[in-house]
Design an enzyme around this catalytic site. Sequence first.
Site, PDB file in Angstrom:
ATOM      1  N   LYS A 290      32.923 -44.448 -29.094  1.00 40.97           N
ATOM      2  CA  LYS A 290      32.907 -42.997 -28.846  1.00 40.97           C
ATOM      3  C   LYS A 290      33.503 -42.737 -27.468  1.00 40.97           C
ATOM      4  O   LYS A 290      33.164 -43.415 -26.494  1.00 40.97           O
ATOM      5  CB  LYS A 290      31.480 -42.469 -28.922  1.00 40.97           C
ATOM      6  CG  LYS A 290      31.364 -40.957 -28.633  1.00 40.97           C
ATOM      7  CD  LYS A 290      29.914 -40.502 -28.633  1.00 40.97           C
ATOM      8  CE  LYS A 290      29.790 -39.052 -28.162  1.00 40.97           C
ATOM      9  NZ  LYS A 290      28.389 -38.611 -28.036  1.00 40.97           N
ATOM     10  N   LYS A 302      24.806 -27.240 -23.411  1.00 37.44           N
ATOM     11  CA  LYS A 302      23.673 -27.967 -22.841  1.00 37.44           C
ATOM     12  C   LYS A 302      23.144 -27.219 -21.620  1.00 37.44           C
ATOM     13  O   LYS A 302      23.810 -26.346 -21.064  1.00 37.44           O
ATOM     14  CB  LYS A 302      24.118 -29.370 -22.386  1.00 37.44           C
ATOM     15  CG  LYS A 302      24.573 -30.304 -23.487  1.00 37.44           C
ATOM     16  CD  LYS A 302      25.026 -31.642 -22.877  1.00 37.44           C
ATOM     17  CE  LYS A 302      25.578 -32.588 -23.923  1.00 37.44           C
ATOM     18  NZ  LYS A 302      24.508 -33.127 -24.788  1.00 37.44           N
ATOM     19  N   ASP A 313      29.577 -40.101 -21.531  1.00 34.58           N
ATOM     20  CA  ASP A 313      29.587 -40.014 -22.991  1.00 34.58           C
ATOM     21  C   ASP A 313      30.751 -40.773 -23.622  1.00 34.58           C
ATOM     22  O   ASP A 313      30.958 -40.697 -24.826  1.00 34.58           O
ATOM     23  CB  ASP A 313      29.616 -38.542 -23.422  1.00 34.58           C
ATOM     24  CG  ASP A 313      28.890 -38.305 -24.740  1.00 34.58           C
ATOM     25  OD1 ASP A 313      28.100 -39.173 -25.146  1.00 34.58           O
ATOM     26  OD2 ASP A 313      29.122 -37.250 -25.368  1.00 34.58           O
ATOM     27  N   ASP A 372      27.163 -29.375 -30.270  1.00 28.99           N
ATOM     28  CA  ASP A 372      26.749 -30.494 -29.415  1.00 28.99           C
ATOM     29  C   ASP A 372      26.515 -31.772 -30.219  1.00 28.99           C
ATOM     30  O   ASP A 372      26.177 -32.802 -29.659  1.00 28.99           O
ATOM     31  CB  ASP A 372      25.484 -30.119 -28.636  1.00 28.99           C
ATOM     32  CG  ASP A 372      25.210 -31.049 -27.472  1.00 28.99           C
ATOM     33  OD1 ASP A 372      26.168 -31.710 -27.014  1.00 28.99           O
ATOM     34  OD2 ASP A 372      24.054 -31.143 -27.025  1.00 28.99           O
ATOM     35  N   GLU A 374      28.885 -33.474 -31.579  1.00 31.26           N
ATOM     36  CA  GLU A 374      30.341 -33.628 -31.689  1.00 31.26           C
ATOM     37  C   GLU A 374      30.804 -35.071 -31.843  1.00 31.26           C
ATOM     38  O   GLU A 374      31.833 -35.337 -32.450  1.00 31.26           O
ATOM     39  CB  GLU A 374      31.027 -32.991 -30.475  1.00 31.26           C
ATOM     40  CG  GLU A 374      31.126 -33.870 -29.220  1.00 31.26           C
ATOM     41  CD  GLU A 374      29.789 -34.318 -28.648  1.00 31.26           C
ATOM     42  OE1 GLU A 374      29.751 -35.429 -28.083  1.00 31.26           O
ATOM     43  OE2 GLU A 374      28.796 -33.573 -28.767  1.00 31.26           O
ATOM     44  N   ARG A 376      29.777 -37.565 -33.580  1.00 25.31           N
ATOM     45  CA  ARG A 376      29.856 -38.051 -34.967  1.00 25.31           C
ATOM     46  C   ARG A 376      31.083 -37.487 -35.680  1.00 25.31           C
ATOM     47  O   ARG A 376      31.602 -38.126 -36.601  1.00 25.31           O
ATOM     48  CB  ARG A 376      28.576 -37.714 -35.711  1.00 25.31           C
ATOM     49  CG  ARG A 376      28.299 -36.241 -35.933  1.00 25.31           C
ATOM     50  CD  ARG A 376      26.844 -35.941 -36.218  1.00 25.31           C
ATOM     51  NE  ARG A 376      26.018 -36.133 -35.037  1.00 25.31           N
ATOM     52  CZ  ARG A 376      24.698 -35.964 -35.007  1.00 25.31           C
ATOM     53  NH1 ARG A 376      24.066 -35.605 -36.108  1.00 25.31           N
ATOM     54  NH2 ARG A 376      24.030 -36.150 -33.900  1.00 25.31           N
TER      55      ARG A 376
END
Length: 525
Positions: A290, A302, A313, A372, A374, A376
Amino acid sequence: MSFNTEVVFTKPLAHSCDLLAVCVREGAVAGGKIVDAHLSDLDRALGTLLRTCAGQEEFTGKEGQQLALHTHAKIAADRLLVLGLGNRNDPDRLRDALRAAAARAVKAARSAGARSLGLVWPQPEARSQKEDGAGELARDVQALAEGASLGAYSFDKYKKEKKQLKLARVQILARDERAKRRGGEASGRAALGEAARLGARIAEATALARDLVNEPAGRITPKELAARARDVAREHGLQVEVLGQAQIRKLEMNLFLGVAQGSAEEPQLVRLSYVPRGRASAKPVALVGKAITFDSGGLSLKTAQGMENMKTDMAGAAAVIAAMSLVPEIAPPFPVHGFFGACENLPSATAYKPGDVLVGRNGVSVEVLNTDAEGRLVLGDVLTWAAEREPAAIVDLATLTGAIIVALGPWTAGLFSNDEALAMELQRAAGAAGESIWRMPLPPEMVELIKSPIADLKNTGGRFGGSINAALFLQHFVGKTPWAHLDIAGPSSLEKEKGYNPRGGTGTGVRLLAEWLRTRAAQSS
């Protein structure tokens, strides 16, 4: 890494260095007596000073304990550090204690301004005729070398004042009787030297992943992350393919593009490839990471606090890039591909919206309920792309859900898999690498929670079982390929130092993937 790591064959008493670190099991000092052979020799040379200090400080060798003293020139080393390993009997757990002890030794060397460090540990004997004692020794050496380099890590690039590491040499002290008994002294010594080199190299790759995760999101944009992948490919002889927005659109990766459309930064789709000569047609292995370089949550914004650490992330992609840098040295007899789709998830006039329906590359339609969720979506398209190469296995790593932290805490990754053999391989590799993972279920009845009334799927299944719902979502994009998903949201970045893992990016997944690929390569040869 700022120091050389090597194996030397000498006795601790005679080894000249600034700091001599001796790792001992719990019970090395008991009832006022020193049981450990190394400590006993050192204590005699020091005129029982070691025994006296151990008694005063109640040192017994418990894990995390340490005892430091000056040697007053009574032995060749200037300073002595005794480190407790605890009473771990499982070889993997003991080796992880060695990693942590070596890291503590390097940190002590930094504080003391030492330039040379010697490491001594309770060296294994063959536990049975079936076990290879020399192999056990090599694995210990690798763990010590890893721990020493991991303990030296510091991300101080942006600090005006830096605590410099003066350490120039780490020497792991090994006995050579075993090599002589086996009639292969030179080859035995060479194997230990190679183990030390491999451990340092794996730690170096882990540091690369840590650096990528620790860099600000304004520096590691999607294009910059792709550029770092290009650098790794150039340095290590890998093939690399980098595709921009127009090419991603031609691939009909609309889940990926939906997430990316809220940002002014162009998305990047990257494939790193290792293809051994003459084995291009062999079944490959695929690693997928990812790569959301900053996640604001999009229009499902968020909180300010929730965004503070969202530069991390892309830790899954960082692990894949770093692991791919090791593949040419592991040299498996099959191709290995590393994939990631990099973008930012930001709110803007062009951002995708709750209620949108996006259709992925494999034709699966997804109703977006929460922007949020996102990661996946991007992974869905990238996993499809990876699966089209018909790999023998796909392993993805992703900081996917906060739910996995609720379930397993901050130090353990969740493992989801559709293949029992693959799951067991990864669990064994994680144990050997010292990375904590826990197998999670993929109950088919829970697919009901991510079904949409207007599309094939929805991108969230509600509060309960959030990490499971996310994994079940990803499963729709791998077909029948053996696949494993590692949700690394917890251990990929820590709020405070833990053992050889620093505050911030940890490089989670790099050592696990390296061990898994090494084992798989050995079994394929």
